[in-house]
Design an enzyme around this catalytic site. Sequence first.
Site, PDB file in Angstrom:
ATOM      1  N   MET A   1      14.100  23.830   3.188  1.00  0.00           N
ATOM      2  CA  MET A   1      13.205  23.126   2.149  1.00  0.00           C
ATOM      3  C   MET A   1      14.008  22.276   1.309  1.00  0.00           C
ATOM      4  O   MET A   1      13.612  21.192   0.733  1.00  0.00           O
ATOM      5  CB  MET A   1      12.392  23.949   1.358  1.00  0.00           C
ATOM      6  CG  MET A   1      11.336  23.658   0.449  1.00  0.00           C
ATOM      7  SD  MET A   1      10.414  24.821  -0.540  1.00  0.00           S
ATOM      8  CE  MET A   1       9.082  25.412   0.706  1.00  0.00           C
TER       9      MET A   1
ATOM     10  N   TYR B   1      18.216  28.667   9.853  1.00  0.00           N
ATOM     11  CA  TYR B   1      16.946  29.498  10.158  1.00  0.00           C
ATOM     12  C   TYR B   1      16.984  29.586  11.632  1.00  0.00           C
ATOM     13  O   TYR B   1      17.233  28.634  12.439  1.00  0.00           O
ATOM     14  CB  TYR B   1      15.765  28.825   9.773  1.00  0.00           C
ATOM     15  CG  TYR B   1      15.386  29.258   8.133  1.00  0.00           C
ATOM     16  CD1 TYR B   1      15.116  30.586   7.878  1.00  0.00           C
ATOM     17  CD2 TYR B   1      15.164  28.161   7.193  1.00  0.00           C
ATOM     18  CE1 TYR B   1      14.775  30.714   6.352  1.00  0.00           C
ATOM     19  CE2 TYR B   1      14.776  28.367   5.929  1.00  0.00           C
ATOM     20  CZ  TYR B   1      14.514  29.332   5.536  1.00  0.00           C
ATOM     21  OH  TYR B   1      14.255  29.979   4.186  1.00  0.00           O
TER      22      TYR B   1
ATOM     23  N   ARG C   1      -9.359  -0.902  15.253  1.00  0.00           N
ATOM     24  CA  ARG C   1      -9.260   0.103  14.025  1.00  0.00           C
ATOM     25  C   ARG C   1     -10.370  -0.317  12.914  1.00  0.00           C
ATOM     26  O   ARG C   1     -11.376   0.477  12.721  1.00  0.00           O
ATOM     27  CB  ARG C   1      -7.692  -0.166  13.483  1.00  0.00           C
ATOM     28  CG  ARG C   1      -7.432   1.140  12.414  1.00  0.00           C
ATOM     29  CD  ARG C   1      -5.965   1.018  12.061  1.00  0.00           C
ATOM     30  NE  ARG C   1      -5.839  -0.479  11.489  1.00  0.00           N
ATOM     31  CZ  ARG C   1      -4.457  -0.535  10.890  1.00  0.00           C
ATOM     32  NH1 ARG C   1      -3.611   0.528  10.813  1.00  0.00           N
ATOM     33  NH2 ARG C   1      -4.445  -1.617   9.953  1.00  0.00           N
TER      34      ARG C   1
ATOM     35  N   LYS D   1       0.811  -1.074   0.005  1.00  0.00           N
ATOM     36  CA  LYS D   1       0.111   0.009   0.103  1.00  0.00           C
ATOM     37  C   LYS D   1       0.899   1.192  -0.060  1.00  0.00           C
ATOM     38  O   LYS D   1       2.026   1.066   0.412  1.00  0.00           O
ATOM     39  CB  LYS D   1      -1.010  -0.068   1.279  1.00  0.00           C
ATOM     40  CG  LYS D   1      -0.351  -0.172   2.576  1.00  0.00           C
ATOM     41  CD  LYS D   1      -1.246  -0.405   3.589  1.00  0.00           C
ATOM     42  CE  LYS D   1      -0.779  -0.226   5.040  1.00  0.00           C
ATOM     43  NZ  LYS D   1      -1.715  -0.452   6.054  1.00  0.00           N
TER      44      LYS D   1
HETATM   45  C1  PLP Z   1      -3.680  -4.856   7.939  1.00  0.00           C
HETATM   46  C2  PLP Z   1      -2.126  -4.846   7.493  1.00  0.00           C
HETATM   47  N1  PLP Z   1      -1.672  -5.928   7.327  1.00  0.00           N
HETATM   48  C3  PLP Z   1      -0.311  -5.970   6.860  1.00  0.00           C
HETATM   49  C4  PLP Z   1       0.484  -4.788   7.076  1.00  0.00           C
HETATM   50  C5  PLP Z   1       2.043  -4.663   7.019  1.00  0.00           C
HETATM   51  O1  PLP Z   1       2.468  -4.557   8.060  1.00  0.00           O
HETATM   52  P1  PLP Z   1       4.255  -4.073   8.315  1.00  0.00           P
HETATM   53  O2  PLP Z   1       4.297  -3.141   7.364  1.00  0.00           O
HETATM   54  O3  PLP Z   1       4.205  -3.842   9.709  1.00  0.00           O
HETATM   55  O4  PLP Z   1       4.986  -5.426   7.884  1.00  0.00           O
HETATM   56  C6  PLP Z   1      -0.275  -3.474   7.400  1.00  0.00           C
HETATM   57  C7  PLP Z   1       0.614  -2.349   7.536  1.00  0.00           C
HETATM   58  O5  PLP Z   1       0.371  -1.378   8.202  1.00  0.00           O
HETATM   59  C8  PLP Z   1      -1.611  -3.639   7.456  1.00  0.00           C
HETATM   60  O6  PLP Z   1      -2.193  -2.228   7.913  1.00  0.00           O
END
Ligand code: PLP
Length: 350
Positions: A285, A237, A117, A22
């Site tokens: 920056m 800065y 969550r 992701k």
């Molecule tokens: C639902 C879920 N599974 C797997 C992962 C992978 O976790 P990690 O990056 O800690 O290995 C994440 C990452 O945030 C996640 O949200």
Amino acid sequence: MAANYRWFAQRAGSAACAACVKADAYGLGLTAVARTLWQAGCREFFVASVGEGAALRVLLPDALIYVLNGYLPAELPALRAARLLPVLNDPTQVAAFEADFPAGTPAALQIDSGMTRLGLDAGDLPALGPRWRQPGAIALLLSHLACAEQPGHPLNRQQLERFTAAWQALGRPRASLANSSGVLLGSDWHFDLVRPGAGLYGLNPQPEQPNPLRPVVRLRAPVLQVREVREDTSVGYGASYRMRAPGRIATVACGYADGYPRAASSRSLALVGGRRVPLIGRLSMDLLMLDVSALPPGTPRPGDEVELLGTDYDVDALAAAAGTIGYELLTHLGRLCRRRYHPAEPNPPE
Ligand SMILES: Cc1ncc(COP(=O)(O)O)c(C=O)c1O
């Protein structure tokens, strides 16, 4: 990264090993990451959104792609077109899926086992309709660990127990609980599929232990200017830093717009010709300043490259200096940087 994938795949034993890609593969670039992982043998991928899944489908026509956040009504056409497996996280998402797809269409279900969550509560399970009891209806049952980075945390076992109870109640479908850190908790946490993200990209899954994985990212930037300064000269800065002695300062072409964390001002370091030098003053920056007084006269020179992240000073170390985590640093890094991807080594050392 390919070596890191193989490390997890081996560690997973009889469980399969997916990859969490992701957020543009944690900021590293979905295209290169997905292709490399596929070549390394990965066949199952987790993304957060339908948009990410659709982008991944173009790259990997034959992969299994799970969408962790599920889908919104407006995303249904894209979900179908890209043949994505939604993860259903609450009774409303389950009901929408039942209305959108005929019985027998598989989906993944997420259980909230203690993260609070996303995911169905244990109390939601009895109300799940009969279609979810059919073999294969639940393509994957998953849950996410909240404290896996701390192997001794009691929540790890509690989540395992709650997840196991849900898994049994639903007829033991294919299941997945472990992220990167979860893989290291042991085979009880592996179930059928593990799904590391961070560790693939070189982050340490157990920060209290030496990192068993390889750094994946290197960040370099050129020196633009080197100047001699007097004692008590202020730097950057806010004049927040003052030279305690006369010395030399190198100004480097990297700043917070490149994803280098501003909170690391005066707290991190860089490698110049293999030697560690401190970052001083507030970084700006697109510039940061290094105290290079300890280096041999005449070094570095404008145009020389300094290493801001690499094997000697990795993402976790810089994140710690900035008071954040490697995940945040990686996902912010390098939008403006020129990226070069190095092919996987054909025969990596074990
Ligand atoms: C639902 C879920 N599974 C797997 C992962 C992978 O976790 P990690 O990056 O800690 O290995 C994440 C990452 O945030 C996640 O949200």
